[in-house]
Enzyme design. Structure first.
Site, PDB file in Angstrom:
ATOM      1  N   GLU B 308       0.844  -1.191   0.000  1.00 25.02           N
ATOM      2  CA  GLU B 308       0.000   0.000   0.000  1.00 25.02           C
ATOM      3  C   GLU B 308       0.879   1.240   0.000  1.00 25.02           C
ATOM      4  O   GLU B 308       0.600   2.217   0.693  1.00 25.02           O
ATOM      5  CB  GLU B 308      -0.937   0.025   1.220  1.00 25.02           C
ATOM      6  CG  GLU B 308      -1.902  -1.140   1.274  1.00 25.02           C
ATOM      7  CD  GLU B 308      -3.067  -0.897   2.209  1.00 25.02           C
ATOM      8  OE1 GLU B 308      -4.211  -0.978   1.762  1.00 25.02           O
ATOM      9  OE2 GLU B 308      -2.820  -0.597   3.403  1.00 25.02           O
ATOM     10  N   CYS B 392     -10.920   2.440   5.628  1.00 24.10           N
ATOM     11  CA  CYS B 392     -10.387   3.711   6.111  1.00 24.10           C
ATOM     12  C   CYS B 392     -10.783   4.878   5.225  1.00 24.10           C
ATOM     13  O   CYS B 392     -10.947   6.004   5.715  1.00 24.10           O
ATOM     14  CB  CYS B 392      -8.870   3.632   6.188  1.00 24.10           C
ATOM     15  SG  CYS B 392      -8.122   2.861   4.745  1.00 24.10           S
TER      16      CYS B 392
END
Lengths: 628, 628
Positions: B308, B392
């Site tokens: 990520e 998120c």
């Protein structure tokens, strides 16, 4: 149906004497077979035949596809012995055959995995477990062994196995309706039929081909019998094994590429043996789909790592290409069989493309290291290995290379058809007497080929000569005199029908300038890119031959390509050199984005044959380059 | 150190009144907050605070990062309430706060996962378990709640938690030497310090930042205490959490992109609060690395799905871009803080780029569906979702959008600096009296901006106006008179220092032609490709606006780009139209490879803003297009 009588001239009748293939065959003999045998030993694949694995033993547990690796090596070793005597190799072959035979059951069954690991589960998972696939390779090995040694014990043993399979599978009462999840035995059974004359084997091959994909659906029945949910099939679709529908209803090439090639090859065998017009039509459709939508420029096939196989049309990424070596070998087999259905050079063109590029890239120049995956671009991390845990490709190379001579000619009673141009000496038995064809050529580096006929007396026959698909201009000479342009030309072959005198010489001049190739605009991976070819050879750029990083290079359309032969490079290869453009990183400066494109500077470039890449220090490689 | 006194004008002082952002804020209020709240409920994230999960219960097991999702939603809801009263939302906020507070321990600890699932393991895996990250978000939420409601109970509770953390971590005797595996609490602690004046919180933030990556290496010690082998760390490298070395020794942006942004943002806070020159130098180096090597044209960052996060320089693939929405939001935070260290428009340019492109693409025009991943090309399969298992991004959008007004201005005692151009009304409290700045503009569709000063009496102050980095030509007018070209210009801002009269009007004309952008030649993904921008907006082509498949289109360099505003398209957007070239598939025919490149035909094309893609039926999309 005259064409269908054409028969390949067996490789034992064609002595390869050139500077291109002969060293590769020698490397396969001197390095390839040894290195692979070492690995077969080291990994437990050979000791598996001792049948003394148990859950408590420290020995490696046999794997369901191990037999196929051993069988392909054995087949390759036998072919190599047929080309070249070698007492050590022969000894190793004989001892391996003994060991294999010791593992055969009373009923003919041979498969160490099922014999020692899951004896109760024989023939319960044809979909996934490679049992018939392994049997097929073992049958092919036994035929090769008989041809190489004259000894029948292995062949007889494998006939017993084939007979067991013939009793087990079929439409009869009490027989299993199954067919292999990984095709191969179909090819083997046709070969066994040819070798023994026993028609049952041909019929069994035909059964396996036509049972495939029928209803009720065997692989699902079989899964339910194993108390598995057929819908939980790991490969998700039966297209993976080309059994999503009956083969005669298939219209596009799908699924696992090696399986597809072996299936289509067997279908072509059956179309020929059984004069099955319907199968021919199906095969032509499948062929068109492959060559029009799913074939890498190199002859590689099977785009995706996921299914080791085909993806939608025009999906031909370069760095992510799977293009398994075995699939390219399978394509050679299929193309060779299509060629003997149609005697059309389109098939020979694809066969040649695959042989000189996607197949040959699968093995190092030294013959000792192999590619399983053959991408058309690399960042330098993709390198050959001696072996793989799933190691089908190295022994497939082992068995293909010694037979290269078998792809050169086909014959009928009064015709010799030349498919490939390789310096060689071929013996063709004709009714009046033997004809020896001496090919002299530097092919693939030069397009001039001299074919001399040697025989005791004058003989009438037709010599057919393939005009390579890559060739735009050809000149033919007979005994020094240029032949007229209107000589008969059919199916891509020039046709010379005459009474040949001993010493008659045909000189072929396939003009071989380097040329550019472009892919269909729907191939997203090659947009605005160009590839270079000369003759049958696809070229690539390796980073270490260029003065700037590979990704900076553009090949302007206007630039001339100079062809060279470099004796000291990569064992002697043709190269293409010229002036490329390179994006000027220095002039660009430090910004990541700018309102103007980069400047370009002229730089020399050098392209090498694709098959020869990854034989020096690791570095980036590209077949397709952006065109400036 | 005059610049460091600049303080962002809080968003509550800036009323957004434009046709671009105001509808997005309304959608976030009317759709976004509701949709995300529903998911928080549905997935068990809210009932987790009831602390009645047990291994035998049927309730979903709390996850270590669930608190952060709830906290970000709460923060966003509170900000939204500060912009727009809403009794329903307020009621939901209050009841959620009650529920959260009921889950707090006597000692201040708040984390349902550790409280009910692994009560014995509190603070034992800072590397992986997001405990301090969740605490940070909860602290930010409590500050927002206090600001929105004036009620201190949540804030006081979270201060107790912060105090517990302050007692637990630090260099003192008996304290843990740890720091968060996922940074965030550092930002929260600085905010808490600003909000409360309590310096301990600032010191704790500084401790967390400077302890990071020191020796002995905490995450390894901690792993050994858990009887794990530190070498078996799943992320393989501590660069993943930017703890591979002390932060002051870091020179390149690495690892997980959101973590990196939150860390660098906190470092910028500390550099400013503590006048830490060394940290500033480190930050400038990191910034340069990011913007020169690792920043997508859209302001997206973090190339790889794997970590990520960041990959080597110039590795900016388009279809495979990760470019997480949270990372772009994190970049806005960092850029905003860098801007307040330096008052240099380079930082505002990146902030603006990210806001108008990579951040805004993270949410649908309706405000109800979100992207976690923001690629710069798509085959049409990438579509927004309401929620994600790791979710998120949606609540991070929820909390960013209401604060957009907070990025428009900064002020000191006698300066107003304008960073963004958004039609709005801003109230700035100056010593002599309040100044109201009325911005009127159609930005980002038009570069004309009128800023009117409204106040009771004449006032002396400096008005600084950012010249956008994308702007090549600017014209400034004061009360209708063009200002001379040599007016003071510093750090990318025009500087107008004068005694302003009520009603004085500045007219800015940022000439805004569509323009082409090219990437550094080492960006392999964009070789010979061009992107289109106009103003701060990055454009893309969606398949459904084009007459031919997207992959056939080339944008010739010479072609003029016409800019339009289309009221009925995508809620009203600027588009770019012109004539492109398209590879002529029909003329090419059926061959897969040919010796000549395809022909091209002229076709119209239309580009839409990148942020607005994937709001109609699914289809392919590209930001970068091959240039003909």
């Amino acid at each position: 149906m005259k064409n269908t009588k054409n028969t390949p001239l067996h490789f034992t009748n064609v002595r390869i004497q050139d500077a291109f293939w002969a060293p590769r065959l020698a490397a396969n003999r001197q390095q390839g077979l040894d290195r692979v045998y070492e690995q077969l030993q080291k990994t437990g694949r050979i000791e598996a035949y001792d049948l003394d694995w148990s859950p408590d033993s420290s020995r490696p547990k046999p794997h369901v596809f191990w037999d196929s690796d051993v069988a392909k090596w054995l087949e390759g070793a036998c072919y190599s012995l047929m080309n070249h005597q070698d007492q050590d190799l022969l000894g190793r072959v004989e001892s391996l055959v003994d060991r294999i035979l010791s593992a055969q059951g009373e009923d003919g069954y041979l498969n160490p995995y099922y014999t020692v690991v899951e004896p109760e589960n024989r023939w319960t998972n044809l979909r996934d477990r490679h049992e018939l696939y392994c049997a097929g390779h073992m049958i092919e090995a036994s035929i090769a062994h008989h041809q190489a040694t004259g000894d029948r014990r292995f062949l007889s043993a494998m006939r017993r196995y084939a007979d067991l399979i013939d009793r087990t599978f079929g439409p009869g009462k009490g027989q299993l309706r199954g067919y292999p999840g990984h095709q191969e035995i179909e090819l083997a059974l046709v070969k066994l039929y040819h070798h023994t004359g026993e028609k049952r084997y041909l019929n069994l091959a035909a059964y396996f081909v036509d049972a495939r994909g029928g209803h009720p659906y065997y692989f699902d029945q079989e899964a339910r019998q194993r108390r598995e949910d057929p819908a939980a099939y790991w490969a998700k679709t039966h297209a993976y094994t080309q059994s999503h529908r009956p083969v005669r209803e298939q219209e596009t090439v799908v699924g696992h590429a090696v399986r597809a090639m072996y299936l289509y090859g067997a279908m072509a065998d059956l179309a020929r043996e059984q004069r099955d017009r319907e199968l021919r039509v199906v095969l032509e459709k499948l062929w068109e789909d492959l060559v029009s939508h799913k074939l890498y420029l190199t002859g590689g096939i099977g785009t995706s790592r996921e299914n080791e196989g085909f993806t939608p049309s025009y999906h031909l990424p370069n760095q992510d290409a799977y293009a398994e070596t075995c699939a390219a070998i399978g394509l050679v087999f299929w193309a060779h069989r299509m060629l003997h259905l149609h005697m059309d050079s389109r098939y020979a063109d694809v066969m040649e493309r695959a042989l000189y590029n996607a197949v040959l890239s699968g093995v190092s120049l030294e013959g000792d290291r192999f590619f399983y995956v053959n991408p058309l671009a690399s960042d330098g991390t993709h390198q050959r290995q001696v072996f793989y845990s799933c190691s089908c490709c190295p022994p497939n190379i082992n068995r293909l290379l010694p037979t290269i001579g078998g792809f050169v000619y086909s014959t009928t009673g009064d015709e010799i058809t030349t498919h490939l141009y390789i310096q060689s000496e071929a013996r063709i038995e004709f009714d009046p007497g033997t004809v020896t064809l001496i090919q002299e050529t530097d092919y693939p580096w030069d397009g001039v080929v001299c074919i001399r006929c040697e025989m005791d007396v004058q003989q009438s026959f037709t010599l057919k000569l393939r005009k390579p698909g890559w060739c735009q201009e050809a000149r033919l000479y007979l005994n020094g005199d240029r032949l007229p342009d209107d000589i008969p030309f059919e199916g891509g072959y020039f046709r010379l029908e005459r009474r040949w005198k001993p010493g008659d010489e045909i000189r072929l001049q396939w003009l071989m300038p380097a040329h550019r190739v472009y892919a269909h605009p729907d191939v997203k991976a090659t947009v605005d890119s160009v590839a270079l070819m000369r003759g049958p050879i696809v070229y690539c750029l390796e980073a270490l031959d260029q003065p700037v990083p590979l990704h900076l290079i553009r090949l302007p359309r206007s630039v001339s390509l100079e062809s060279r032969f470099e004796t000291d490079l990569l064992g002697g290869v043709g190269t293409l050199v010229g002036k490329a453009l390179a994006a000027d990183v220095d002039a660009w400066g430090g910004a990541l984005y700018q309102p103007d494109p980069p400047d370009f500077v002229r730089v020399p470039f050098k392209a090498i044959p694709y098959y020869a890449w990854a034989n020096r220090e690791p570095g980036a490689m590209r077949v397709w380059l952006p065109e400036a």
